[in-house]
Design a protein around this motif. Sequence first.
Motif, PDB file in Angstrom:
ATOM      1  N   SER A  10       0.813  -1.218   0.000  1.00  0.00           N
ATOM      2  CA  SER A  10       0.000   0.000   0.000  1.00  0.00           C
ATOM      3  C   SER A  10       0.845   1.266   0.000  1.00  0.00           C
ATOM      4  N   ASP A  11       2.190   1.103  -0.002  1.00  0.00           N
ATOM      5  CA  ASP A  11       3.064   2.265   0.064  1.00  0.00           C
ATOM      6  C   ASP A  11       3.155   2.994  -1.263  1.00  0.00           C
ATOM      7  N   ALA A  12       2.448   2.505  -2.278  1.00  0.00           N
ATOM      8  CA  ALA A  12       2.495   3.121  -3.605  1.00  0.00           C
ATOM      9  C   ALA A  12       1.313   4.042  -3.826  1.00  0.00           C
ATOM     10  N   ARG A  13       0.835   4.664  -2.753  1.00  0.00           N
ATOM     11  CA  ARG A  13      -0.417   5.414  -2.846  1.00  0.00           C
ATOM     12  C   ARG A  13      -0.314   6.655  -3.727  1.00  0.00           C
ATOM     13  N   GLY A  14       0.905   7.030  -4.141  1.00  0.00           N
ATOM     14  CA  GLY A  14       1.045   8.224  -4.969  1.00  0.00           C
ATOM     15  C   GLY A  14       0.842   7.973  -6.438  1.00  0.00           C
ATOM     16  N   LEU A 263      10.020   4.502  -5.285  1.00  0.00           N
ATOM     17  CA  LEU A 263      10.582   3.185  -5.560  1.00  0.00           C
ATOM     18  C   LEU A 263       9.583   2.072  -5.257  1.00  0.00           C
ATOM     19  N   MET A 264       8.800   2.240  -4.200  1.00  0.00           N
ATOM     20  CA  MET A 264       7.790   1.236  -3.856  1.00  0.00           C
ATOM     21  C   MET A 264       6.646   1.233  -4.864  1.00  0.00           C
ATOM     22  N   ALA A 265       6.418   2.356  -5.509  1.00  0.00           N
ATOM     23  CA  ALA A 265       5.328   2.443  -6.484  1.00  0.00           C
ATOM     24  C   ALA A 265       5.668   1.748  -7.790  1.00  0.00           C
ATOM     25  N   LEU A 266       6.922   1.797  -8.192  1.00  0.00           N
ATOM     26  CA  LEU A 266       7.298   1.302  -9.513  1.00  0.00           C
ATOM     27  C   LEU A 266       7.001  -0.185  -9.727  1.00  0.00           C
ATOM     28  N   PRO A 267       7.221  -1.074  -8.743  1.00  0.00           N
ATOM     29  CA  PRO A 267       6.879  -2.486  -8.988  1.00  0.00           C
ATOM     30  C   PRO A 267       5.400  -2.711  -9.292  1.00  0.00           C
ATOM     31  N   LEU A 268       4.509  -2.016  -8.579  1.00  0.00           N
ATOM     32  CA  LEU A 268       3.082  -2.177  -8.843  1.00  0.00           C
ATOM     33  C   LEU A 268       2.718  -1.668 -10.231  1.00  0.00           C
ATOM     34  N   GLU A 269       3.330  -0.547 -10.628  1.00  0.00           N
ATOM     35  CA  GLU A 269       3.066  -0.012 -11.954  1.00  0.00           C
ATOM     36  C   GLU A 269       3.615  -0.909 -13.044  1.00  0.00           C
ATOM     37  N   ARG A 272       1.004  -3.573 -13.464  1.00  0.00           N
ATOM     38  CA  ARG A 272      -0.141  -3.019 -14.176  1.00  0.00           C
ATOM     39  C   ARG A 272       0.236  -2.631 -15.597  1.00  0.00           C
ATOM     40  N   ARG A 273       1.499  -2.536 -15.838  1.00  0.00           N
ATOM     41  CA  ARG A 273       2.134  -2.193 -17.120  1.00  0.00           C
ATOM     42  C   ARG A 273       1.838  -0.771 -17.542  1.00  0.00           C
ATOM     43  N   ASN A 274       2.039   0.128 -16.578  1.00  0.00           N
ATOM     44  CA  ASN A 274       2.022   1.539 -16.899  1.00  0.00           C
ATOM     45  C   ASN A 274       3.424   2.088 -17.092  1.00  0.00           C
ATOM     46  N   VAL A 275       4.460   1.290 -16.689  1.00  0.00           N
ATOM     47  CA  VAL A 275       5.845   1.705 -16.904  1.00  0.00           C
ATOM     48  C   VAL A 275       6.567   0.592 -17.626  1.00  0.00           C
TER      49      VAL A 275
END
Length: 275
Positions: A10-14, A263-269, A272-275
């Motif tokens: 949940s640390d990827a809230r941004g 950095l915590m957000a990038l794995p989730l993205e 989801r394949r936004n990056v």
Amino acid sequence: VVSASSPLASDARGVHVGSGKGRPEDTLAFWRGCLHEPLYELAHRYLGAVEPALHARIGSYGALAGPARHIVRAGGKRIRALILMAVCEAGGGDWRTAVDAAVAIELIHTASLIHDDVIDGTEDRRGVPSVHVRFGPAAALLTGDLFCFDAFLLAARVPEAAAVLAAACKEMCLGEAMVEGQCVAEMKTASLFGAAAEVGALAAGVNDRRRAMCRAYGRHLGTAFQLRDDQIDEEGTADPAPYALQAQASLADMPPSAARVLLMALPLEAVRRNV
């Protein structure tokens, strides 16, 4: 592996979910479409320094400046540079000292694309003709080689960074040579992601334990990134999510900061394949 409901996940809230389609020529415009404030401002700060430094560097390439500009101006996410600089700041370093190393990581990545296009006979890259199509195979190979050697010169400004990048290049080459059907995601993609994070840690001057954690973060993220790419291209069915969660877990004891949130957000993205 951590669960999707853990504080790490949940640390990827941004971040919000974007379309994930296309490869915009404007790198900053791409990240504006993926990141909410203040994470976009952080990416803007990092890449706003890397992009002009990258273009200035290739301006010194003489007869090969044309092919170099052709591929660099075609754009890209610059995610490896972003990882490197975010790790540097998350590790307590000054991200400005990592600009040259970030340019180096993007030069190596771009060189691998040029060489891959020659090997595979790919005719276009990021919406423009491949370098070997536009300028010929000799110019393409020389440009890719130049990118690599210049990257090592730049990386040498951070102690041990050149050796880390050289090891990643060796692993990438061995991964490229593996036959179809073997698991090559870790060697072809995760190796350079891992090197980006490790060089960021070196630039920050962290201890060996944190350096290893950052390297693991990058490798797990790179594996997730490649597996999701394979799913999109209908070339693989492996689940990238466990690797994304392992990437987050690798930074579990990194001090809180905006860079860590990014950095915590990038794995989730990546999943989801936004990056």
